[in-house]
Every structure is written in C-alpha cells, then in structure tokens.
Design an enzyme around this catalytic site. Sequence first.
Site, PDB file in Angstrom:
ATOM      1  N   LYS A 153      -2.645   6.564   1.186  1.00  0.00           N
ATOM      2  CA  LYS A 153      -2.446   7.024   2.568  1.00  0.00           C
ATOM      3  C   LYS A 153      -1.496   8.215   2.582  1.00  0.00           C
ATOM      4  O   LYS A 153      -0.347   8.133   3.048  1.00  0.00           O
ATOM      5  CB  LYS A 153      -1.935   5.870   3.440  1.00  0.00           C
ATOM      6  CG  LYS A 153      -2.285   6.054   4.907  1.00  0.00           C
ATOM      7  CD  LYS A 153      -2.189   4.743   5.663  1.00  0.00           C
ATOM      8  CE  LYS A 153      -2.269   4.922   7.151  1.00  0.00           C
ATOM      9  NZ  LYS A 153      -3.528   5.424   7.648  1.00  0.00           N
TER      10      LYS A 153
ATOM     11  N   GLU B 188     -16.309   6.003   4.574  1.00  0.00           N
ATOM     12  CA  GLU B 188     -15.581   5.429   5.718  1.00  0.00           C
ATOM     13  C   GLU B 188     -15.480   6.448   6.844  1.00  0.00           C
ATOM     14  O   GLU B 188     -15.834   7.614   6.687  1.00  0.00           O
ATOM     15  CB  GLU B 188     -14.189   4.948   5.301  1.00  0.00           C
ATOM     16  CG  GLU B 188     -13.246   6.048   4.865  1.00  0.00           C
ATOM     17  CD  GLU B 188     -11.814   5.544   4.622  1.00  0.00           C
ATOM     18  OE1 GLU B 188     -11.384   4.577   5.270  1.00  0.00           O
ATOM     19  OE2 GLU B 188     -11.121   6.149   3.790  1.00  0.00           O
TER      20      GLU B 188
ATOM     21  N   ARG C 298       0.838  -1.208   0.000  1.00  0.00           N
ATOM     22  CA  ARG C 298       0.000   0.000   0.000  1.00  0.00           C
ATOM     23  C   ARG C 298       0.871   1.255   0.000  1.00  0.00           C
ATOM     24  O   ARG C 298       0.563   2.228  -0.694  1.00  0.00           O
ATOM     25  CB  ARG C 298      -0.945  -0.019   1.211  1.00  0.00           C
ATOM     26  CG  ARG C 298      -1.991   1.094   1.139  1.00  0.00           C
ATOM     27  CD  ARG C 298      -3.048   0.945   2.206  1.00  0.00           C
ATOM     28  NE  ARG C 298      -2.504   1.110   3.544  1.00  0.00           N
ATOM     29  CZ  ARG C 298      -3.169   0.838   4.662  1.00  0.00           C
ATOM     30  NH1 ARG C 298      -4.411   0.383   4.605  1.00  0.00           N
ATOM     31  NH2 ARG C 298      -2.603   1.026   5.835  1.00  0.00           N
TER      32      ARG C 298
HETATM   33  N1  PLP Z   1      -9.284   4.266   6.662  1.00  0.00           N
HETATM   34  C1  PLP Z   1      -8.510   5.289   7.054  1.00  0.00           C
HETATM   35  C2  PLP Z   1      -8.867   6.652   6.648  1.00  0.00           C
HETATM   36  C3  PLP Z   1      -7.389   5.037   7.867  1.00  0.00           C
HETATM   37  O1  PLP Z   1      -6.607   6.034   8.284  1.00  0.00           O
HETATM   38  C4  PLP Z   1      -7.098   3.714   8.254  1.00  0.00           C
HETATM   39  C5  PLP Z   1      -5.915   3.426   9.053  1.00  0.00           C
HETATM   40  O2  PLP Z   1      -4.880   3.104   8.563  1.00  0.00           O
HETATM   41  C6  PLP Z   1      -7.947   2.690   7.815  1.00  0.00           C
HETATM   42  C7  PLP Z   1      -9.026   3.007   7.027  1.00  0.00           C
HETATM   43  C8  PLP Z   1      -7.687   1.270   8.204  1.00  0.00           C
HETATM   44  O3  PLP Z   1      -6.628   0.713   7.493  1.00  0.00           O
HETATM   45  P1  PLP Z   1      -5.745  -0.438   8.130  1.00  0.00           P
HETATM   46  O4  PLP Z   1      -6.674  -1.516   8.531  1.00  0.00           O
HETATM   47  O5  PLP Z   1      -4.838  -0.858   7.041  1.00  0.00           O
HETATM   48  O6  PLP Z   1      -5.049   0.148   9.285  1.00  0.00           O
HETATM   49  C1  COI Z   2      -3.863   3.393  11.612  1.00  0.00           C
HETATM   50  O1  COI Z   2      -4.853   2.755  11.955  1.00  0.00           O
HETATM   51  O2  COI Z   2      -2.733   2.893  11.652  1.00  0.00           O
HETATM   52  C2  COI Z   2      -3.965   4.756  11.130  1.00  0.00           C
HETATM   53  O3  COI Z   2      -3.091   5.177  10.445  1.00  0.00           O
HETATM   54  C3  COI Z   2      -5.161   5.534  11.503  1.00  0.00           C
HETATM   55  C4  COI Z   2      -4.920   6.800  12.255  1.00  0.00           C
HETATM   56  C5  COI Z   2      -4.197   6.636  13.529  1.00  0.00           C
HETATM   57  C6  COI Z   2      -4.365   7.881  11.401  1.00  0.00           C
END
Ligand code: PLP
Ligand code: COI
Length: 343
Positions: A190, A226, A87
């Site tokens: 991200k 989301e 990612r």
């Molecule tokens: N959506 C957003 C906007 C986020 O910041 C995060 C965190 O990383 C997620 C979803 C969840 O992603 P992940 O499960 O890879 O942490």
């Molecule tokens: C995460 O879940 O790791 C994120 O990046 C979300 C937030 C803390 C920005």
Amino acid sequence: MNRSSEPRNDIDWASLGFQFTPVRSHIRYTWKNGEWSKGTLCNEHTITMSVAATCLHYGQAAFEGLKAFRCKDGRICVFRPDENCKRMNRTVHQLLGPEIPEEMFLDAIRTVVRDNIDYVPPYGSGGSLYIRPLYIGTGSQIGVAPADQYDFLILVMPVGAYYKDGLHGVPALIIEEYDRAAPLGMGQFKVAGNYGASLMPAKKAKLRGFPIPLFLDPKEHKYIDEFGTSNFLAISRDGTKYITSDSASILPSVTNKSLMQVAEDIGLTVEKRAIEVGELADFSEVDACGTAVVITPISSITYGDTVFQYANECGKVSKKLYDRLTGIQKGEVEDTHNWLFEV
Ligand code: PLP
Ligand code: COI
C-alpha cells in the site's frame, strides 16, 4: 481528558460522504537514531519537514485504511487493526523503512480514537470513523536512498459511503490502456505511488461515465486484477461460490479476507484464483470490496464493446455477506473470529 464520548451535535451524520474533515487531533511518532519517539497528539492539520524529505522525492510513503464503529451496546470498536499493522509493516519493509511494533500501532489507534471519540458517528447512522495511518520518510536525501528519519501519523475522520449511491450498483470500466502496478512491482503493497498511478485512468473512466476503474493483470491483460480502490469479488450463477482474484499485483484486502471467512461461515465455497475476463459472463453478482467501499455492488462491467450486465441493486448473496460483515462490525452479530478491538 474528560470529554463526552457521545457523538457531537454539530455534524449532520446522515449526509456524511467520504471526505477529509479536520477533527481535534492526529497522533504522531518520529523514528530517529534507531528508535521511535513517544506518540504526541497534535491539534494542527499541517506538517513541517525538510524540502529534501524522501517521501516528497522518492516515494517513501505508505498508508493504511481502517474503521472504528459505534456498536449497538455502546462500545467503540476498530475492525482488525492487527491486520493493517501487518500489512503496513510489509509495505515499509519493502520501502526500506523501520517497522512499527504492533503494540505501538494499536496504542496509537486507541489514543487517537479516544481523543476524537465524539467524532465517531452514532450507531445506526451508517457512518464510521475512518482511520488513516500514514508513514513517510522525512529525513533528507538527494541521492536515491532510504531516509534516516521517518514519521508515523494516524489521522481520523468521520465518513459515510465512498460511492454516494451506497448499496446501489455502480458501473465499472475495464481499463486497457493503463496498469495500476507492474507484474513484479508494488501492487501488493500500500504505497502512495500506486494511487498516483491510478489517478489518470480513474479520471478517464469517470469522464466516460464510470465511477470505478477495473484493472487487468499487468503481464497478460487477460485476468481480472482489482478495482482502483478495492478488490474484486463475484458470486457464481448458482449462488454457491465466492470467487475472488488471486494475483501478485493486487492489494491483499482485509475486507476481502474477512468476507472469505464470512462466506465460508454461511456455507459458500471460496475460490481464490486467476479469473479470465470472459468469465465475467458467468457471474450473477459482482462487487467491489474494501474498507472505504465496504461491499459496493457493480451494476455492469464494460470491456471494449462488450458490456457484462449485473443487477442494479445489491444481489441476494452479496447482501447476506454485507449484513453479516457490517453486523459484526456494529456488534449486532457475534464476533466469533475475534475481529473487534475495543478502544
Ligand atoms: N485494493 C486497493 C487498491 C485498495 O486501495 C484497497 C483499500 O485499502 C483495497 C483493495 C481493500 O483493502 P482493505 O479491505 O484492506 O481496505
Ligand atoms: C481504504 O479502503 O481504506 C483505502 O485506502 C482505499 C482508498 C480510499 C484509497
């Protein structure tokens, strides 16, 4: 280095929240003249760069989030770091920066976690070591263009629950006056800018008593996108379906991807599709999911004058998903999908 791998005794592990804690070191790499340097462990918590660095002016900044856990058998394992590497590379490709070889990414994680091994919370404490890869353009530019130099850092720190109530329900507010990302914008990447865009809506939601903002699709404001920090998931009223948003403007969550697999493993039907706001009335359980929030139950969703009400505690199906996912992460449930990376 010969240091004890046991958890330190100067941290109150039970009361950890989700905040920055300085630890022993972070690891840093620089890309210059077409190649990445070797990784260096740095003990300071500051960084020096050009005042014209592109991360400061033009948003060439990306990050990731993942966790290391102390397992039941004493191993220390990171959850699916290869997914975060992929990612991050999709994000940096979009920002016109050089990609990070997967071997370098995994080696960086192994090295920095090992150097801070005594900061990994004890098994059973509920805490984990949060791992924050950061990628920034550090070369100077004053015209809008990509940098000719980049820094890749990985920070680590011990964390507990993101929302302090843990597995208690959190009320969410649908934000109508702001979007987190544009329809053809950067929502699926991200980039740091997405979080800048979420600060004001999150503050306004908080002032109204809602710790978590929920964004709609930016094109029609008709479908659930989301939460500001996490993906949206719901369980159908009959408890047989796992339903989650399909949208080009949301972050593809590693936690959600894993939960979809876990849901199938426990016999649920997974539906990844556009979810109309009105469908919120049809769900028995709603959760936010992500690395930081794990599975956080949503107790209600407020949309204008309408309030969709759910349980105050983690629902039955959500709890099953939570137990199985966190069980795999802590080495209590067999890792049949090979998700753990031992450091
Ligand atoms: N959506 C957003 C906007 C986020 O910041 C995060 C965190 O990383 C997620 C979803 C969840 O992603 P992940 O499960 O890879 O942490
Ligand atoms: C995460 O879940 O790791 C994120 O990046 C979300 C937030 C803390 C920005």
